[in-house]
Design an enzyme around this catalytic site. Structure first.
Site: not given
Ligand SMILES: *[C@@H]1O[C@H](CO)[C@@H](O)[C@H](O)[C@H]1NC(C)=O
Ligand SMILES: *[C@@H]1O[C@H](CO)[C@@H](O)[C@H](O)[C@H]1NC(C)=O
Ligand SMILES: *[C@@H]1O[C@H](CO)[C@@H](O)[C@H](O)[C@H]1NC(C)=O
Ligand SMILES: *[C@@H]1O[C@H](CO)[C@@H](O)[C@H](O)[C@H]1NC(C)=O
Length: 263
Positions: A152, A199, A231
């Site tokens: 991330c 995501d 995500h």
């Protein structure tokens, strides 16, 4: 005649033995390196005033682990760093938020909250913290072979640290956020990416764009899409859900295989 009759039986015994042996001996089938639960096994070291989570046995190859917004304080980040340690790498994860990672879940944060959290640090400030981790690997541990993995928030920095002049030429990023096109075109090393089908920060159109940019770098690259994950799955998958568990484990082995091949 007898041999002819025995042949199928021998075949099947031989096959069972081979199958049993391959489960025990074949590293491809061995997923024991990755741990999802339990206590983390590394330690915190302060180097040049930056806290580093350090794990793994001494090795001539290292993984620089760049966390999501939950930082080295999140158990799942430490456990995943430990997993790279069990895969044969010495691992350093710098505290990217100076002791104050996000306390809100990404899914609970409003876009404004996320924006203000991210705006609190500039990429250059984060790079400076990462540089301390790299310095520790190079000048305290004397390791020259360094791969970087990021998740991330940290995924973007895995790309940034693959640019010219860093001395790092193998990287991996799972669901990188806020990644800039210029940061992709600047990579000077082998880059692997794990993407989630769910995501919102990397929808299909953006994923296709990233693929085109990776292709243009002419560097070795790979991008794998994992289904039924969202995500954050590379670190924070719900491992009670078989599809998420598979995605998280496979993204880890994708990274390890990538490093084994290119470092
Ligand atoms: C070390 O870090 C602490 C806390 O982040 C800060 O208050 C202090 O000024 C730093 N010291 C140096 C020498 O950078
Ligand atoms: C790294 O190299 C320095 C200088 O040669 C040496 O003093 C130090 O003991 C080495 N550290 C390790 C962990 O090998
Ligand atoms: C890739 O490079 C080609 C040739 O330079 C260019 O036309 C194309 O726009 C580039 N693709 C991306 C996504 O930048
Ligand atoms: C995790 O997955 C399991 C199995 O699908 C589900 O029962 C559980 O509610 C999930 N937990 C969370 C926190 O989403």
């Amino acid at each position: 005649m007898l041999g002819y009759q025995l042949l199928p039986a021998l075949w099947s015994i031989g096959f069972s033995l081979a199958a049993a042996a391959s489960q025990q001996d074949c590293p491809v089938a061995d997923v024991s390196a990755i741990a999802h639960t339990g206590d983390s096994v590394g330690e915190e070291v302060v180097h040049n005033n930056v806290t580093l989570y350090v794990t793994g046995e001494p090795s001539d190859k290292a993984v620089l682990y760049l966390t999501d917004i939950y930082g080295i304080q999140l158990l799942e980040n430490r456990l995943l760093a430990d997993s790279f340690g069990r895969a044969g790498y010495f691992v350093v994860a710098p505290d990217l938020f100076n002791g104050t990672p996000s306390t809100l879940d990404l899914n609970e944060m409003s876009p404004t909250q996320l924006k203000s959290f991210l705006a609190a640090v500039t990429p250059e400030e984060t790079d400076a913290l990462i540089a301390v981790g790299v310095d520790y690997l190079r000048n305290v541990k004397n390791i020259t072979k360094i791969a970087t993995t990021g998740y991330c928030f940290g995924g973007r920095f895995a790309f940034r640290w693959l640019s010219a002049g860093t001395g790092i030429n193998v990287g991996f990023a799972a669901h990188p956020s806020n990644l800039q096109n210029t940061e992709i075109t600047a990579v000077k090393g082998a880059v692997g990416v794990a993407a989630a089908d769910g995501d919102s920060l990397m929808p299909p159109a953006r994923r296709a764009e990233i693929e085109a940019l990776l292709l243009n770098t002419t560097q070795p690259y790979t991008l794998s899409l994992y289904g039924s994950v969202s995500h954050g799955f590379g670190v924070r998958a719900n491992v009670s859900d078989p599809r998420q568990k598979f995605g998280k484990e496979q993204a880890f082995f994708q990274a390890v295989r990538w490093f084994d091949a290119w470092l």
